[in-house]
Design an enzyme around this catalytic site. Structure first.
Site, PDB file in Angstrom:
ATOM      1  N   HIS A 136       0.817   5.332   1.188  1.00 44.68           N
ATOM      2  CA  HIS A 136       0.151   6.348   2.001  1.00 44.68           C
ATOM      3  C   HIS A 136       0.126   7.679   1.252  1.00 44.68           C
ATOM      4  O   HIS A 136       1.167   8.128   0.743  1.00 44.68           O
ATOM      5  CB  HIS A 136       0.918   6.602   3.298  1.00 44.68           C
ATOM      6  CG  HIS A 136       1.001   5.431   4.223  1.00 44.68           C
ATOM      7  ND1 HIS A 136       0.211   5.313   5.349  1.00 44.68           N
ATOM      8  CD2 HIS A 136       1.785   4.326   4.216  1.00 44.68           C
ATOM      9  CE1 HIS A 136       0.524   4.190   5.993  1.00 44.68           C
ATOM     10  NE2 HIS A 136       1.475   3.573   5.325  1.00 44.68           N
ATOM     11  N   HIS A 139       0.843  -1.196   0.000  1.00 47.87           N
ATOM     12  CA  HIS A 139       0.000   0.000   0.000  1.00 47.87           C
ATOM     13  C   HIS A 139       0.875   1.241   0.000  1.00 47.87           C
ATOM     14  O   HIS A 139       2.011   1.213   0.472  1.00 47.87           O
ATOM     15  CB  HIS A 139      -0.943   0.012   1.211  1.00 47.87           C
ATOM     16  CG  HIS A 139      -0.232  -0.123   2.520  1.00 47.87           C
ATOM     17  ND1 HIS A 139       0.182  -1.352   3.003  1.00 47.87           N
ATOM     18  CD2 HIS A 139       0.166   0.789   3.420  1.00 47.87           C
ATOM     19  CE1 HIS A 139       0.797  -1.170   4.159  1.00 47.87           C
ATOM     20  NE2 HIS A 139       0.812   0.117   4.434  1.00 47.87           N
TER      21      HIS A 139
END
Ligand code: AMP
Length: 141
Positions: A104, A102
């Protein structure tokens, strides 16, 4: 590290855990971080089963980063921020806590300190309001 199909983000992808969704396409999903470092802190995840940057296919990585590029300025405007910090952690030693790749997106406002990483759970109603604001901004983008 072997990919764990029961990690939190795999469950979010399968709809087994809720999220404050802001964007989805065939290859990626974006939603708000439940312990945001700033207002509008979002996560963009690949739908590929990859633990980190070194485990993902180049094709999926390109798609992931294209979505990060597309969403970041819209999120920044939606929350009235001045800049955007993009962060991505690989391995526990580097600060990674969820082992599904992922990125941010962390909006930054001049003079405002970031909250700690994965530290303080946000109020769900506030997250819902922020997500709605971002989705509206994306609709008019
Ligand atoms: P990292 O340390 O880069 O692996 O970041 C994982 C992030 O996921 C942290 O910022 C957490 O606050 C966030 N997080 C953990 N669980 C959830 C969840 N269920 N929904 C949204 N964000 C989450």
């Amino acid at each position: 590290m072997t990919y764990d199909p029961n990690n939190i983000f795999a469950k979010v992808l399968r709809g087994e855990l809720p999220c404050h969704n802001i964007y989805e396409d065939d290859d990626t999903l974006a939603f708000l971080d439940i312990m945001p470092r700033s207002e509008g802190h979002a996560l963009v995840i690949t739908k590929e089963k990859a633990t980190d940057l070194f485990d993902v296919s180049p094709q999926a990585l390109v798609k992931l980063m294209a979505v990060v590029q597309k969403l970041s300025p819209e999120i920044k405007e939606a929350v009235g921020a001045d800049g955007v910090l993009i962060a991505q952690f690989n391995g526990a030693a580097a600060g990674q806590t969820v082992f599904h790749l992922h990125v941010h997106i962390i909006p930054r406002k001049e003079g405002t300190e970031l909250k700690p990483h994965a530290g303080i759970m946000a109020d769900q109603a506030i997250l819902a309001t922020t997500a709605e604001k971002i989705r509206k901004k994306l609709q008019t983008a």
